[in-house]
Write an enzyme that holds these catalytic residues in place. Structure first.
Site, PDB file in Angstrom:
ATOM      1  N   GLY A 119      16.863  10.457  14.825  1.00 35.64           N
ATOM      2  CA  GLY A 119      16.834   9.276  13.948  1.00 35.64           C
ATOM      3  C   GLY A 119      16.341   8.042  14.677  1.00 35.64           C
ATOM      4  O   GLY A 119      16.036   8.079  15.879  1.00 35.64           O
ATOM      5  N   SER A 120      16.282   6.933  13.955  1.00 39.36           N
ATOM      6  CA  SER A 120      15.716   5.718  14.543  1.00 39.36           C
ATOM      7  C   SER A 120      16.642   5.128  15.618  1.00 39.36           C
ATOM      8  O   SER A 120      16.165   4.546  16.602  1.00 39.36           O
ATOM      9  CB  SER A 120      15.431   4.685  13.454  1.00 39.36           C
ATOM     10  OG  SER A 120      16.604   4.426  12.703  1.00 39.36           O
ATOM     11  N   GLY A 126      23.210   9.387  15.960  1.00 38.98           N
ATOM     12  CA  GLY A 126      23.463   8.362  14.953  1.00 38.98           C
ATOM     13  C   GLY A 126      24.238   8.922  13.777  1.00 38.98           C
ATOM     14  O   GLY A 126      24.717  10.061  13.804  1.00 38.98           O
ATOM     15  N   ALA A 127      24.336   8.109  12.716  1.00 39.22           N
ATOM     16  CA  ALA A 127      25.027   8.560  11.501  1.00 39.22           C
ATOM     17  C   ALA A 127      24.530   7.736  10.321  1.00 39.22           C
ATOM     18  O   ALA A 127      24.020   6.626  10.489  1.00 39.22           O
ATOM     19  CB  ALA A 127      26.533   8.393  11.648  1.00 39.22           C
ATOM     20  N   GLY A 166      18.000  12.260   8.160  1.00 34.87           N
ATOM     21  CA  GLY A 166      16.730  12.659   8.778  1.00 34.87           C
ATOM     22  C   GLY A 166      16.501  14.159   8.714  1.00 34.87           C
ATOM     23  O   GLY A 166      15.601  14.680   9.380  1.00 34.87           O
ATOM     24  N   GLU A 187      21.942  19.294  14.588  1.00 37.77           N
ATOM     25  CA  GLU A 187      22.852  18.243  15.075  1.00 37.77           C
ATOM     26  C   GLU A 187      24.281  18.774  15.125  1.00 37.77           C
ATOM     27  O   GLU A 187      25.012  18.531  16.088  1.00 37.77           O
ATOM     28  CB  GLU A 187      22.776  17.025  14.149  1.00 37.77           C
ATOM     29  CG  GLU A 187      21.459  16.266  14.263  1.00 37.77           C
ATOM     30  CD  GLU A 187      21.294  15.166  13.238  1.00 37.77           C
ATOM     31  OE1 GLU A 187      20.436  14.321  13.447  1.00 37.77           O
ATOM     32  OE2 GLU A 187      22.005  15.162  12.218  1.00 37.77           O
TER      33      GLU A 187
HETATM   34  C1  5RP Z   1      19.431  12.627  11.076  1.00 32.96           C
HETATM   35  C2  5RP Z   1      20.698  11.867  11.099  1.00 32.96           C
HETATM   36  C3  5RP Z   1      20.668  10.467  11.626  1.00 32.96           C
HETATM   37  O1  5RP Z   1      21.569  10.355  12.655  1.00 32.96           O
HETATM   38  C4  5RP Z   1      21.031   9.522  10.521  1.00 32.96           C
HETATM   39  O2  5RP Z   1      20.169   9.740   9.416  1.00 32.96           O
HETATM   40  C5  5RP Z   1      20.928   8.063  10.975  1.00 32.96           C
HETATM   41  O3  5RP Z   1      19.607   7.716  11.161  1.00 32.96           O
HETATM   42  P1  5RP Z   1      19.143   6.306  11.699  1.00 32.96           P
HETATM   43  O4  5RP Z   1      19.564   6.224  13.120  1.00 32.96           O
HETATM   44  O5  5RP Z   1      17.639   6.331  11.524  1.00 32.96           O
HETATM   45  O6  5RP Z   1      19.789   5.241  10.838  1.00 32.96           O
HETATM   46  O7  5RP Z   1      21.749  12.343  10.741  1.00 32.96           O
HETATM   47  O8  5RP Z   1      19.588  13.876  10.450  1.00 32.96           O
END
Ligand code: 5RP
Length: 219
Positions: free
Chosen positions: A29-30, A82-83, A97, A103
């Site tokens: 993720g970002s 991330g989450a 994502g 994960e």
């Molecule tokens: C990917 C995830 C990411 O951790 C979640 O979508 C958070 O993304 P971001 O850091 O872009 O806000 O679970 O599968």
């Protein structure tokens, strides 16, 4: 400060948990992209990374960080990811994502799970963010009907095939008061590969980027 600045702040703070000669589990993720960029600065101190997605693997390799297979690496001391949402018990919704299956595997194989996020991800009750559920393609309609029976509104994520060749149903309209119970129940629907609830194995630590610094939360 933008939410991306807050994500970067949390990601940089996670470097503190990386010890010499570690193999580090890396999410997707970002926010994790900022972590990977930060990890590159200390790459000479670590033995490598286990990645949770093709996207993170590419970014790690672009920084010349060795990417190891989980089977070869064995149990990992640290996983950073991330989450999409976290409650105060550090039970998470993940999968925005589409990388939720790998994960969850890397999180399960890790001793410590450090979650990094901007402050907007902390909620009282999970479910405002639609819950991602990875399904085997032939089970898509069956699983969708089962989710409807439980009060959810499943929507097929368009133009999305996961790294494992599966589909994602995003489930709207859930107010998740018992995350561990719901995770176990949805895991049991035939055709479900992974539910994006990380409640049976929550994060151990949440580093939240805020305009005044990084808040550290424990369950
Ligand atoms: C990917 C995830 C990411 O951790 C979640 O979508 C958070 O993304 P971001 O850091 O872009 O806000 O679970 O599968």
């Amino acid at each position: 400060m933008s939410s991306d600045d807050l994500k970067k702040r949390a990601a940089e703070a996670a470097l503190e948990y990386v010890e010499d000669n570690m193999i580090v589990g890396v999410g997707t993720g970002s926010t994790v992209n900022h972590f990977i960029d930060a990890l590159a600065r200390i790459k000479h101190r670590i033995d490598g990374a286990v990645s949770s997605s093709e996207a993170s693997t590419q970014r790690l390799k672009a920084h010349h960080i060795p990417v190891l297979d989980l089977n070869a690496a064995g149990p990992l001391p640290l996983y950073v990811d991330g989450a999409d949402e976290s409650n105060h018990s550090l039970q998470l919704i993940k999968g925005g994502g589409a990388a939720l299956t790998r994960e969850k595997i890397v999180a399960a194989a890790s001793e410590q799970f450090v979650c990094i996020a901007d402050q907007s991800k902390l909620v009282d009750v999970l479910g405002t963010f639609p819950l991602p559920v990875e399904v085997i393609p032939m089970a898509r309609s069956h699983v969708a009907r089962e989710l409807l029976k439980r009060g959810g509104q499943p929507v097929l994520r368009e133009h999305c095939v996961t790294d494992n060749g599966n589909l994602i149903l995003d489930v709207y309209n859930l107010r998740i008061l018992e995350p561990a119970r719901l995770e176990a129940e949805l895991n049991n629907i035939p055709g479900v590969v992974t539910v994006g609830l990380f409640a049976l194995r929550p994060a151990d630590l949440l580093l939240l980027g805020t305009p005044t610094g990084v808040r550290t939360l424990r369950p």
